[in-house]
Design a protein around this motif. Structure first.
Motif, PDB file in Angstrom:
ATOM      1  N   MET A   1       0.847  -1.192   0.000  1.00 40.87           N
ATOM      2  CA  MET A   1       0.000   0.000   0.000  1.00 40.87           C
ATOM      3  C   MET A   1       0.882   1.241   0.000  1.00 40.87           C
ATOM      4  N   THR A   2       0.376   2.302  -0.571  1.00 42.63           N
ATOM      5  CA  THR A   2       1.249   3.455  -0.787  1.00 42.63           C
ATOM      6  C   THR A   2       0.695   4.754  -0.250  1.00 42.63           C
ATOM      7  N   GLY A   3       1.566   5.515   0.378  1.00 44.61           N
ATOM      8  CA  GLY A   3       1.288   6.911   0.654  1.00 44.61           C
ATOM      9  C   GLY A   3       2.372   7.717  -0.036  1.00 44.61           C
ATOM     10  N   LEU A   4       3.423   7.003  -0.424  1.00 50.76           N
ATOM     11  CA  LEU A   4       4.512   7.578  -1.203  1.00 50.76           C
ATOM     12  C   LEU A   4       4.249   7.292  -2.677  1.00 50.76           C
ATOM     13  N   PRO A   5       4.874   8.024  -3.600  1.00 50.26           N
ATOM     14  CA  PRO A   5       4.573   7.811  -5.014  1.00 50.26           C
ATOM     15  C   PRO A   5       4.804   6.381  -5.480  1.00 50.26           C
TER      16      PRO A   5
ATOM     17  N   GLY B   1      -1.191  10.488  -2.623  1.00 49.88           N
ATOM     18  CA  GLY B   1      -2.418   9.748  -2.381  1.00 49.88           C
ATOM     19  C   GLY B   1      -3.265  10.301  -1.264  1.00 49.88           C
ATOM     20  N   MET B   2      -3.089  11.582  -0.932  1.00 46.53           N
ATOM     21  CA  MET B   2      -3.935  12.219   0.076  1.00 46.53           C
ATOM     22  C   MET B   2      -5.105  12.900  -0.627  1.00 46.53           C
ATOM     23  N   ASN B   3      -6.224  13.029   0.077  1.00 48.14           N
ATOM     24  CA  ASN B   3      -7.419  13.466  -0.643  1.00 48.14           C
ATOM     25  C   ASN B   3      -8.211  14.572   0.033  1.00 48.14           C
TER      26      ASN B   3
ATOM     27  N   PHE C   1       5.245  10.562   5.189  1.00 50.22           N
ATOM     28  CA  PHE C   1       5.118   9.483   6.161  1.00 50.22           C
ATOM     29  C   PHE C   1       3.700   9.420   6.726  1.00 50.22           C
ATOM     30  N   VAL C   2       3.074  10.573   6.920  1.00 50.40           N
ATOM     31  CA  VAL C   2       1.674  10.590   7.340  1.00 50.40           C
ATOM     32  C   VAL C   2       0.800   9.947   6.260  1.00 50.40           C
ATOM     33  N   ALA C   3       1.081  10.294   5.011  1.00 48.16           N
ATOM     34  CA  ALA C   3       0.334   9.698   3.905  1.00 48.16           C
ATOM     35  C   ALA C   3       0.496   8.185   3.898  1.00 48.16           C
TER      36      ALA C   3
END
Length: 503
Positions: free
Chosen positions: A1-5, A163-165, A461-463
């Motif tokens: 799963m990704t919060g980074l590109p 990936g933040m919305n 990192f939060v993402a």
């Protein structure tokens, strides 16, 4: 799963073909509405040219739902986008890739992942990806440091890349009022956002699957200009100013302000603030929060308030509270009174009871059935200085003036060790986590470089945490590979943490 590109769990099987001129051909017949946004983001953040169609596309978008657990918490999206899964799957097929998803959001997330990986060649990626939380946001203080529209758009691009919305815009505070309200021309700052600015931001964010949640902070944090249009209860310090809907002019102003925001932003949620209302009486506070909640609901929207808003008894199931006071940051009014300069003692004396009440806010929200957006000052306040130094000596010197000196520094990677559901105030009160939102307060921010130093790499990192857990080495490597993207978006002054970017 990704919060980074680039997903930290992605699997790459070499390359499928070269991409001459870094041109990626996408067959987007299944989702033509996302081509323009992806094309613009690709050029700006990744230096890749996306073209639609072609006889031999590099990527084909397949309209097919991907089995995945439902994202947890509150859905910030409006209209037809609500409830749609963001899950996507990438698979290599001979000399091209297929991205399967059941929504435009899923295809957009998949394309961003691919753009982060393709460069000069098309990689043979295998990815199965979906977010843990539906609400993954950043609260941005545009009052203490006014971000021009173009800079807010850069922040929106940064959120989309990770990936933040949600972009929560904190639009009013003691230092100013940043948007025009028809009929109250004397209220807005001289450089306030115009109606056209708000529409431009909404359109830009919506195209990148980011929801803007606007905030008017009442009844405290009152700017001096507000006294030009409604009665203001003033005190010995600006933080002791407050408004009260006992005066009919105040409710009319709130109706106009929230109505203006509802006219320009499609968000199902409007934020009424409610924090640190030091100058309000208990009755006045309750009246104003209740009035703001009623006005927001009358416009078909759902109210959100900072955790103190729960004291008014106006929030209930379906509404949202925003937890922000971490246990380590809870103030002891008696100790504080002994340490502050004499000119602040009256403020502390009046604020003390409200500060002490913060320990009971989670229980109130839990008893009322209010879900919580988690923005705990530890580890989600990005104006908290990172404890590890920069590898850049010049940046180490500049960083001394940045961040809230009242917060004890913490390691940038500490958010990876944190779990919202097991946070003591959440677990003890049976609270439902509705989402995760970082916050950047801008008392010390002068320009976009200052913002970059505080935002990154911690926002990434939060993402990552909002998407799902990942090991530190994978996250560290993904962050190190993302620095060129940050630089292209204008965030080249990111904190060069010794823990992440080792010399």
């Amino acid at each position: 799963m990704t919060g980074l590109p680039l997903p930290v769990r992605a699997v790459a099987h070499g390359t499928l073909r070269r991409l001459p001129g870094r041109v990626l051909r996408v067959d987007a017949a299944a989702r033509p509405e996302i081509v323009d946004a992806v094309t613009a983001l690709a050029a700006r953040a990744f230096e890749v040219t996306v073209t639609a169609g072609g006889c031999a596309p590099d990527v084909v978008l397949v309209d097919a739902p991907v089995p995945a657990p439902a994202a947890l918490g509150a859905d910030p999206r409006a209209g037809e986008r609500r409830g749609r899964s963001e899950a996507y799957r990438i698979r290599p097929t001979s000399d091209r890739l297929e991205i399967a998803a059941g929504s435009a959001e899923g295809h957009f997330r998949g394309l961003v992942t691919l753009l982060a990986a393709c460069g000069e060649a098309l990689p043979g990626l295998e990815v199965d990806d979906h977010p843990r939380y539906a609400w993954r946001g950043l609260s941005l203080d545009v009052v203490r440091r006014r971000f021009p529209v173009d800079e807010v758009c850069r922040v929106i691009d940064l959120l989309a890349v990770h990936g933040m919305n949600v972009l929560h815009l904190h639009l009013t505070d003691t230092q100013g009022w940043t948007f025009a309200v028809p009929g109250y021309e004397a209220l807005a700052d001289d450089d306030a956002y115009t109606a056209a600015d708000l529409d431009a931001l909404e359109a830009y964010a919506r195209a990148r699957f980011v929801t803007i949640v606007p905030e008017v902070d009442v009844p405290g944090h009152v700017p001096a200009r507000m006294a030009r249009v409604v009665p203001v209860r003033e005190g010995v310090h600006p933080f002791l100013a407050a408004i009260d809907t006992d005066d009919p002019g105040v409710e009319a102003l709130l109706a106009a302000a929230f109505g203006e925001l509802a006219a320009h932003f499609a968000s199902p949620h409007l934020h009424l603030g409610g924090d640190e209302a030091f100058g309000a009486s208990a009755e006045g506070f309750a009246r104003t929060v209740a009035a703001a909640s009623r006005i927001i609901r009358a416009r078909g929207r759902t109210p959100i308030g900072w955790q103190e808003a729960g004291r008014a008894g106006a929030l209930g199931p379906g509404d949202l509270g925003q937890l922000w006071i971490a246990e380590r940051d809870r103030l002891d009014p008696e100790k504080l009174a002994d340490t502050v300069p004499a000119e602040f003692r009256a403020l502390v004396a009046q604020a003390g009871p409200l500060l002490a009440e913060s320990a009971h806010d989670p229980a109130r929200l839990g008893a009322a059935g209010v879900g919580v957006i988690v923005s705990s000052s530890d580890p989600l306040y990005l104006d908290r200085r990172p404890s590890e130094p920069s590898i850049d000596a010049a940046q180490r010197a500049a960083a001394e003036r940045l961040g809230n000196p009242g917060y004890e520094p913490t390691p940038s990677l500490s958010v990876l060790d944190w779990q919202p559901e097991t946070q003591p105030d959440i677990a003890a009160n049976g609270l439902t986590v509705a989402g995760v939102e970082a916050a950047l307060w801008c008392e010390t921010v002068r320009d976009l470089d200052d913002a970059a130093t505080l935002l990154l790499p911690r926002l990434a990192f939060v993402a990552q945490k909002a998407w799902g857990d990942a090991d530190r080495d994978g996250v560290r490597a993904a962050a190190a590979s993302t620095t060129a993207v940050w630089e292209r978006l204008g965030f080249g002054a990111f904190h060069r943490s010794r823990e992440i970017f080792r010399p």
